[in-house]
Design a protein around this motif. Structure first.
Motif, mmCIF file in Angstrom:
data_model
loop_
_atom_site.group_PDB
_atom_site.id
_atom_site.type_symbol
_atom_site.label_atom_id
_atom_site.label_comp_id
_atom_site.label_asym_id
_atom_site.label_seq_id
_atom_site.Cartn_x
_atom_site.Cartn_y
_atom_site.Cartn_z
ATOM 1 N N GLU A 74 20.576 30.063 29.356
ATOM 2 C CA GLU A 74 20.428 28.495 29.450
ATOM 3 C C GLU A 74 20.255 27.882 30.910
ATOM 4 O OE1 GLU A 74 22.925 26.565 31.196
ATOM 5 O OE2 GLU A 74 24.308 28.116 32.139
ATOM 6 N N HIS A 131 16.660 27.043 30.206
ATOM 7 C CA HIS A 131 16.527 26.119 29.101
ATOM 8 C C HIS A 131 16.903 24.756 29.832
ATOM 9 C CE1 HIS A 131 17.399 29.343 25.781
ATOM 10 N NE2 HIS A 131 16.112 29.300 26.162
ATOM 11 N N ARG A 132 17.779 24.742 30.742
ATOM 12 C CA ARG A 132 18.249 23.605 31.396
ATOM 13 C C ARG A 132 17.347 22.959 32.139
ATOM 14 N NH1 ARG A 132 24.295 23.257 34.515
ATOM 15 N NH2 ARG A 132 24.026 20.936 34.965
ATOM 16 N N ARG A 186 14.447 21.491 30.397
ATOM 17 C CA ARG A 186 14.854 19.942 29.788
ATOM 18 C C ARG A 186 14.878 19.013 30.885
ATOM 19 N NH1 ARG A 186 14.327 19.116 24.296
ATOM 20 N NH2 ARG A 186 14.972 20.833 23.166
ATOM 21 N N TYR A 202 20.891 22.775 25.806
ATOM 22 C CA TYR A 202 20.007 21.803 25.799
ATOM 23 C C TYR A 202 20.246 20.391 26.483
ATOM 24 C CZ TYR A 202 18.000 25.124 22.702
ATOM 25 O OH TYR A 202 17.711 26.551 22.106
#
Length: 248
Positions: free
Chosen positions: A59, A62-63, A66, A188
């Motif tokens: 994550e 992913h963060r 984004r 996300y």
């Protein structure tokens, strides 16, 4: 080297968690994570003598992806209020960060937890008067908060104090972190926190390692705003209205 803390992994309570930093001189990223075992290190390909590797939750990356996909423009601190006051139809507050080191709120939450309900004097707060002025002007004010499955003292205090926000005209709803993960909102959208103004622009906060808001960015590109609006829709459609506050 001037390192700027960006964030730690979600759910970090003691500060000893995988984290990511930005080198403000070069734009490079520094990742803090768990050491690999000798067996894991042995599986790496072409690891140089001056290199190392760590393990971080997916994550976090992913963060990062984004956060860099949104075109953000810094705004002056005194311009933030002007954007809110310029709303014509709606103001939507998405509190995805979870904890906010603002003024003396931590101290108020601790005093409240010890039984001092006078630790919050909401009716005198300028913010509530501001909300009333927006409502009177026909602007809807909504707020979605993502809290821990077992809310912290601070988050429970926020829920209690939300009664006066609701009386001023706000609509507040809550989502647990596990639910945010289940519906695909997190990881996300875990990096976004701020306001949507009239559905056409977003004001996103930046935080330091102590959960203080350090600056605000404007997002007004239609494609990026549409993405943020989709996160809002996902959150609000699954969040639970604070019925107790609404009835107060």
């Amino acid at each position: 080297m001037a390192l700027k803390f960006m964030w730690s992994t979600e759910g970090c309570d003691d500060g000893q968690c995988p984290s990511i930093y930005e080198d403000e001189n070069t734009g490079d990223y520094i990742v803090q994570g768990l050491r690999l075992t000798d067996d894991e290190t042995g599986e790496l390909i072409h690891l140089a003598n001056d290199e190392t590797a760590v393990r971080v939750p997916a994550e976090m990356l992913h963060r990062l992806a984004r956060s860099r996909s949104l075109h953000r423009t810094p705004i002056a601190n005194d311009a933030f209020g002007d954007y809110l006051d310029g709303a014509r139809t709606s103001l939507q507050r998405f509190e995805f960060h979870g904890t906010y080191n603002v003024g003396d709120e931590y101290a108020q939450a601790e005093a409240w937890n010890l039984g001092n309900s006078d630790a919050f004097a909401p009716r005198e707060r300028p913010w509530l008067n501001r909300v009333r002025s927006w409502i009177d002007a026909g602007v809807s004010v909504e707020r979605v908060r993502v809290h821990e499955d077992e809310p912290t003292v601070y988050q429970r205090w926020l829920q209690w104090a939300g009664t006066w926000n609701t009386q001023a005209g706000e609509r507040i709803a809550y989502l647990t972190r596990s639910e945010a993960l289940r519906i695909g909102l997190f990881p996300y959208a875990a990096h976004v926190d701020g306001w949507i103004v009239d559905g056409r622009r977003a004001l996103l906060f930046n935080f330091d390692a102590e959960d203080r808001i350090t600056s605000t960015d404007l997002v007004d590109d239609p494609q990026n705003v549409a993405l943020i609006n989709s996160w809002w829709d996902l959150a609000v459609n699954h969040a639970q209205i604070d019925r107790a506050a609404s009835a107060a």
